[in-house]
Structure formats: C-alpha cells, structure tokens
Design an enzyme around this catalytic site. Structure first.
Site, PDB file in Angstrom:
ATOM      1  N   THR A  20       0.821  -1.213   0.000  1.00 44.58           N
ATOM      2  CA  THR A  20       0.000   0.000   0.000  1.00 44.58           C
ATOM      3  C   THR A  20       0.851   1.258   0.000  1.00 44.58           C
ATOM      4  OG1 THR A  20      -1.826  -1.114   1.135  1.00 44.58           O
ATOM      5  CG2 THR A  20      -1.745   1.282   1.306  1.00 44.58           C
ATOM      6  N   THR A  62       1.327  -4.301   4.285  1.00 46.88           N
ATOM      7  CA  THR A  62       1.054  -4.669   5.670  1.00 46.88           C
ATOM      8  C   THR A  62       0.384  -6.032   5.821  1.00 46.88           C
ATOM      9  OG1 THR A  62      -1.070  -3.493   5.635  1.00 46.88           O
ATOM     10  CG2 THR A  62       0.873  -2.260   6.381  1.00 46.88           C
ATOM     11  N   ASP A  63      -0.074  -6.628   4.715  1.00 40.11           N
ATOM     12  CA  ASP A  63      -0.738  -7.932   4.825  1.00 40.11           C
ATOM     13  C   ASP A  63       0.149  -8.965   5.521  1.00 40.11           C
ATOM     14  OD1 ASP A  63      -3.030  -7.062   3.621  1.00 40.11           O
ATOM     15  OD2 ASP A  63      -2.635  -7.984   1.672  1.00 40.11           O
TER      16      ASP A  63
END
Length: 334
Positions: free
Chosen positions: A18, A94-95
């Site tokens: 992101t 961030t996953d």
C-alpha cells in the site's frame, strides 16, 4: 526543533504494498506504482535525518510474498551492513508485514537497526500515513537507541518488537500493536524512545540452497474432528502449527490424529487467541495441553501461530530437529 541522534547512512529497501500503490486514473483500485525513488522523494525532511540510499527488491503486494523472498531480502541486508550502512528500512505491504519482520529478526544477526514499515492508507486517500511511517522508520534506523534490539516495526509513531507485533485491524492507521506487551518504544518530537527491550534473540541459518519447506497452519474451531490432519503429510507439508483453543486445547476427536502426525513431523501447539503463553501443566483431560505435550507435540510458548510457522519453516530449512526447535521457542518466550 529538538535535535535527535542520527547515524550517517540508512538504506531503504522497497518491496511494494500500500505504501507504494496509487491510482492509474482509470476508475479502478490502487496498484503497485511507486518505486523506491518516488517513495523517498515523497517524504519531506527525510534527508535531514540521515543520508538515504534506496533500491527495489520485489515490488509486489504483501500478500504475494514468500519466505524465500524474505531470505533474499535478508541476504541483501547482510550485504548492505557489510558495506557499512548504519541501518536498513524495509517498506512493504502490511498484509504480511508482521511475518516479514519476524523472519528478518531470525535471519539477520547484526545489532545494527533493521526496521520494517508500511502504510494503512494509500497515497490517494486523505491522511495517507505512508510518508510519516517511512520518516519514523528512518528516524529509528538512524538512532543509537535502536541498536541491538533485533528487527523492529515502526507504524503510527510506535516501535514494536518483531516477535510480538500483530496487525489487529483491516484499515485503521493504528492497526499494528504488540500482542500482550504493547509497543516497546515510540517517537515524539523527533526523539526515539525505547524504554523496553525484548529478551533473548535466536539466529537461524538455513542450509546452503535450502528452500523453506511448507508448514501448515491449522486453526481449530468448534466441532473439528481432525480429518484434515491425516492429509497433511500426503500434501507435502514438513511441519504443522495448530492454533488451538485457549491455552492449548483440542477437541477430543482431534487428539489421535494430532498424535499420529507428531510421530512423523514437528507439530507445534499454539493458541488461536493470538496473545498469551500456552500452558504446559494446568489442564489434564483428553486434548488438554498436558495430554498433547505428552504425545509429542511442541509448545509454542509465548509466540503466536503466525510467528511459530515462520520459525518452524526456517528452522527446518536449517536442518534443526524438534529439540532445538523447542529450545528456540522457549528462548524467544523468555
């Protein structure tokens, strides 16, 4: 402005996610688009904190990363530190950020700061947090206060230890927290504060050319009967992590399957709660922690199931046996 202690050189490795996504202007969603140069150029004041170098390692969404990719990142970090870089920042999606950070904590032995960061809001959104997180990560990587702490995660002006950090929300800038322990430090007015230190570290060195083998993560739910466990060996898994009930309990109907599996591969017992230490000697009924550990399962200690899965896969790639794996979990829980 209040001055901060800085190092001379911080290298930013961009993996995508992101923090590096933006809109193509076609009405669709955001996608990877910003390279390392664009990321660094978009952060005001970064050059005042440290001398910045940067490059791209694997510009993909965090969900697309594999442990083999993180091994390559660790090797790149080793080369950078050998060349005299004082700190490294890894910017990624961030996953899987919490797993990347813990893998780097295991793979990188240096005391120089390694910091992982990302963003919860992409650059097209009001209040995009990527620039602030990257600035904070560089500030920590450039700080003497971050030396000797292992890999850290910096998000939302908080500093987290890799072994405890968890993503706890799908979208809030405050999504990351330290499960059961909270942050070990913070950033305020350019100061890096780290009043808490984690315990013993563990270093894993995979055998030359070894790929991290697949490790299954099985989360237990009401009414499970264990039938999936009997299929895992045939599917090629080399180890299993069980995210069990509470302090480490399984339904009675799963016990025999778990015990059979533990005779053929490492099976680690963790809690699906995500925080707190697994018990070893409190409950004594079929499927309790006393029963399961007596049948050859390994306690996951204070590590959550995702961290144990990373450790188990890397440990198997290093040729470790169950005794050494159990010792490492105990050390990381202390």
């Amino acid at each position: 402005m209040i001055p901060t202690t800085t190092r001379n050189r911080v290298h930013v490795l961009a993996l995508g996610g992101t923090i590096a996504m933006t809109s193509a202007g076609d009405g669709g969603g955001v996608r990877p688009a910003l390279d390392a140069r664009a990321l660094v150029a978009g952060v005001a004041g970064l050059s005042a904190v440290a001398e910045i170098d940067f490059d791209v390692v694997r510009p993909v969404p965090g969900a697309h990363l594999w442990l083999g990719d993180i091994q390559a990142v660790a090797e790149r970090i080793g080369d950078l530190l050998e060349d005299g870089v004082d700190g490294v920042v890894v910017a990624q999606g961030t996953d899987t950020l919490e797993e990347t950070a813990f893998a780097l904590d295991l793979l990188c032995e240096s005391d120089r700061p390694i910091v992982v960061t990302g963003a919860m809001r992409n650059p097209t959104m009001p209040g995009a947090d990527g620039p602030a997180n990257l600035l904070g990560a560089v500030r920590v990587a450039a700080s003497e206060a971050a030396s000797g702490l292992g890999t850290l995660v910096v998000m939302n002006d908080e500093i987290h230890a890799a072994r405890f950090v968890r993503k706890r929300h799908t979208s809030r800038p405050s999504a990351f927290g330290g499960a059961g322990v909270g942050p070990i430090g913070w950033i305020a007015e350019e100061r890096v504060r780290v009043p808490l230190h984690v315990g013993h570290r563990v270093h894993v060195v995979p055998l030359p050319g070894a790929e991290p083998p697949p490790v299954a993560l099985v989360s237990v739910a009401l009414g499970d009967d264990g039938r999936v466990l009997d299929r895992l060996a045939d599917l090629g898994f080399a180890g299993v992590v069980l995210a069990a009930f509470g302090a480490g309990h399984l339904p009675e109907r799963m016990v025999d399957a778990a015990a059979r599996l533990a005779e053929t591969m490492p099976v680690v017992l963790t809690s699906r709660t995500g925080a707190g230490e697994g018990f070893r000697g409190t409950y004594d009924f079929p499927g309790s922690e006393i029963d399961l550990l007596s049948k050859g399962l390994i306690s996951g200690g204070a590590l959550d199931s995702y961290k144990v899965r990373v450790l188990l896969s890397l440990a198997l790639a290093a040729g470790w046996g169950t005794g050494r794996i159990a010792e490492a979990i105990e050390r990381l829980s202390g």
